[in-house]
Design a protein around this motif. Structure first.
Motif, PDB file in Angstrom:
ATOM      1  N   ALA A   1       0.849  -1.193   0.000  1.00 15.86           N
ATOM      2  CA  ALA A   1       0.000   0.000   0.000  1.00 15.86           C
ATOM      3  C   ALA A   1       0.881   1.238   0.000  1.00 15.86           C
ATOM      4  O   ALA A   1       2.028   1.196   0.448  1.00 15.86           O
ATOM      5  N   ALA A   2       0.322   2.335  -0.507  1.00 19.33           N
ATOM      6  CA  ALA A   2       1.028   3.610  -0.502  1.00 19.33           C
ATOM      7  C   ALA A   2       0.029   4.727  -0.281  1.00 19.33           C
ATOM      8  O   ALA A   2      -1.140   4.619  -0.661  1.00 19.33           O
ATOM      9  N   ILE A   3       0.518   5.798   0.331  1.00 23.21           N
ATOM     10  CA  ILE A   3      -0.294   6.993   0.519  1.00 23.21           C
ATOM     11  C   ILE A   3       0.548   8.181   0.072  1.00 23.21           C
ATOM     12  O   ILE A   3       1.688   8.335   0.485  1.00 23.21           O
ATOM     13  N   LEU A   4      -0.017   8.999  -0.805  1.00 26.31           N
ATOM     14  CA  LEU A   4       0.753  10.061  -1.436  1.00 26.31           C
ATOM     15  C   LEU A   4       1.053  11.202  -0.472  1.00 26.31           C
ATOM     16  O   LEU A   4       0.321  11.437   0.490  1.00 26.31           O
ATOM     17  N   TRP A   5       2.130  11.951  -0.795  1.00 27.38           N
ATOM     18  CA  TRP A   5       2.553  13.033   0.073  1.00 27.38           C
ATOM     19  C   TRP A   5       1.611  14.218   0.012  1.00 27.38           C
ATOM     20  O   TRP A   5       1.499  14.981   0.974  1.00 27.38           O
ATOM     21  N   ASN A   6       0.923  14.398  -1.137  1.00 25.55           N
ATOM     22  CA  ASN A   6       0.150  15.614  -1.361  1.00 25.55           C
ATOM     23  C   ASN A   6      -1.353  15.402  -1.181  1.00 25.55           C
ATOM     24  O   ASN A   6      -2.158  16.159  -1.718  1.00 25.55           O
TER      25      ASN A   6
ATOM     26  N   LEU B   1       7.185  11.795  -4.279  1.00 22.87           N
ATOM     27  CA  LEU B   1       6.873  10.785  -5.283  1.00 22.87           C
ATOM     28  C   LEU B   1       5.418  10.890  -5.702  1.00 22.87           C
ATOM     29  O   LEU B   1       4.519  10.873  -4.863  1.00 22.87           O
ATOM     30  N   ARG B   2       5.178  10.979  -7.030  1.00 24.58           N
ATOM     31  CA  ARG B   2       3.815  11.126  -7.539  1.00 24.58           C
ATOM     32  C   ARG B   2       3.388   9.978  -8.431  1.00 24.58           C
ATOM     33  O   ARG B   2       2.207   9.861  -8.788  1.00 24.58           O
ATOM     34  N   SER B   3       4.338   9.167  -8.848  1.00 25.46           N
ATOM     35  CA  SER B   3       4.002   8.057  -9.738  1.00 25.46           C
ATOM     36  C   SER B   3       4.946   6.894  -9.433  1.00 25.46           C
ATOM     37  O   SER B   3       5.890   7.031  -8.666  1.00 25.46           O
ATOM     38  N   ASP B   4       4.645   5.754 -10.071  1.00 25.81           N
ATOM     39  CA  ASP B   4       5.473   4.558  -9.881  1.00 25.81           C
ATOM     40  C   ASP B   4       5.618   4.221  -8.395  1.00 25.81           C
ATOM     41  O   ASP B   4       6.656   3.676  -7.981  1.00 25.81           O
ATOM     42  N   TYR B   5       4.598   4.511  -7.610  1.00 29.52           N
ATOM     43  CA  TYR B   5       4.676   4.299  -6.166  1.00 29.52           C
ATOM     44  C   TYR B   5       4.719   2.826  -5.800  1.00 29.52           C
ATOM     45  O   TYR B   5       4.984   2.470  -4.660  1.00 29.52           O
ATOM     46  N   ARG B   6       4.429   1.933  -6.763  1.00 25.69           N
ATOM     47  CA  ARG B   6       4.489   0.506  -6.492  1.00 25.69           C
ATOM     48  C   ARG B   6       5.907  -0.063  -6.642  1.00 25.69           C
ATOM     49  O   ARG B   6       6.137  -1.230  -6.312  1.00 25.69           O
ATOM     50  N   LEU B   7       6.813   0.742  -7.140  1.00 26.52           N
ATOM     51  CA  LEU B   7       8.173   0.276  -7.399  1.00 26.52           C
ATOM     52  C   LEU B   7       9.060   0.547  -6.196  1.00 26.52           C
ATOM     53  O   LEU B   7       9.274   1.698  -5.808  1.00 26.52           O
ATOM     54  N   SER B   8       9.637  -0.502  -5.647  1.00 26.09           N
ATOM     55  CA  SER B   8      10.469  -0.338  -4.459  1.00 26.09           C
ATOM     56  C   SER B   8      11.705   0.504  -4.738  1.00 26.09           C
ATOM     57  O   SER B   8      12.191   1.200  -3.841  1.00 26.09           O
ATOM     58  N   LYS B   9      12.187   0.496  -5.966  1.00 27.90           N
ATOM     59  CA  LYS B   9      13.399   1.242  -6.287  1.00 27.90           C
ATOM     60  C   LYS B   9      13.189   2.752  -6.199  1.00 27.90           C
ATOM     61  O   LYS B   9      14.157   3.511  -6.179  1.00 27.90           O
ATOM     62  N   LYS B  10      11.952   3.188  -6.141  1.00 29.64           N
ATOM     63  CA  LYS B  10      11.658   4.619  -6.030  1.00 29.64           C
ATOM     64  C   LYS B  10      11.821   5.143  -4.602  1.00 29.64           C
ATOM     65  O   LYS B  10      11.830   6.346  -4.392  1.00 29.64           O
ATOM     66  N   TYR B  11      11.948   4.254  -3.646  1.00 30.82           N
ATOM     67  CA  TYR B  11      11.992   4.642  -2.241  1.00 30.82           C
ATOM     68  C   TYR B  11      13.425   4.576  -1.745  1.00 30.82           C
ATOM     69  O   TYR B  11      14.097   3.552  -1.880  1.00 30.82           O
ATOM     70  N   ARG B  12      13.870   5.669  -1.142  1.00 33.61           N
ATOM     71  CA  ARG B  12      15.263   5.747  -0.693  1.00 33.61           C
ATOM     72  C   ARG B  12      15.419   5.442   0.792  1.00 33.61           C
ATOM     73  O   ARG B  12      16.510   5.120   1.240  1.00 33.61           O
ATOM     74  N   SER B  13      14.347   5.583   1.551  1.00 35.85           N
ATOM     75  CA  SER B  13      14.430   5.353   2.993  1.00 35.85           C
ATOM     76  C   SER B  13      13.569   4.148   3.357  1.00 35.85           C
ATOM     77  O   SER B  13      12.406   4.073   2.932  1.00 35.85           O
TER      78      SER B  13
END
Length: 125
Positions: A49-54, A102-114
């Motif tokens: 699951a993901a929840i957007l920053w905005n 992050l606004r897109s590709d939120y399902r991709l683990s490589k997009k997350y740095r922390s």
């Protein structure tokens, strides 16, 4: 860099519920898209699951849609994952992750740095 610490995992019977929490330090979470991923033994890490920053816009994996709810409290710098109707196949190590703006590709683990260290969830049948 934001530091993340998960809590709330444990052993639960099938059909039960758990609430995972992810506490952040070092940065405010208000500018981060937050996500939960999980990894079961012998399997690849998968998006949960993901929840957007905005905005309180949330996305879920098909396997948890309708059972899990992600939420955030920017004032407390925390993100939670409420898990209902748990199944044995939900057994995994659950990790929270953060990606700034992050606004897109939120399902991709490589997009997350922390990433947090993870918390074990075990669902018995």
């Amino acid at each position: 860099q934001v530091q993340l610490v998960e809590s709330g995992g444990g052993l639960v019977q099938a059909g039960g519920s758990l609430r995972l929490s992810c506490a952040a330090s070092g940065r405010t979470l208000s500018t981060y898209t937050m996500a939960w991923f999980r990894q079961a033994p012998g399997k690849e890490r998968e998006f949960v699951a993901a929840i957007l920053w905005n905005g309180p816009i949330a996305y879920y994996a098909d396997s948890v849609q309708g059972r899990f709810t992600i939420s955030r409290d920017n004032a407390k710098n925390t993100v939670s994952l409420r898990m209902n109707s748990l199944k044995p196949e939900d057994t995994a190590v659950y990790c929270c992750a953060a990606a700034m703006f992050l606004r897109s590709d939120y399902r991709l683990s490589k997009k997350y740095r922390s990433w947090g260290q993870g918390t074990q969830v075990t669902v018995s049948s």
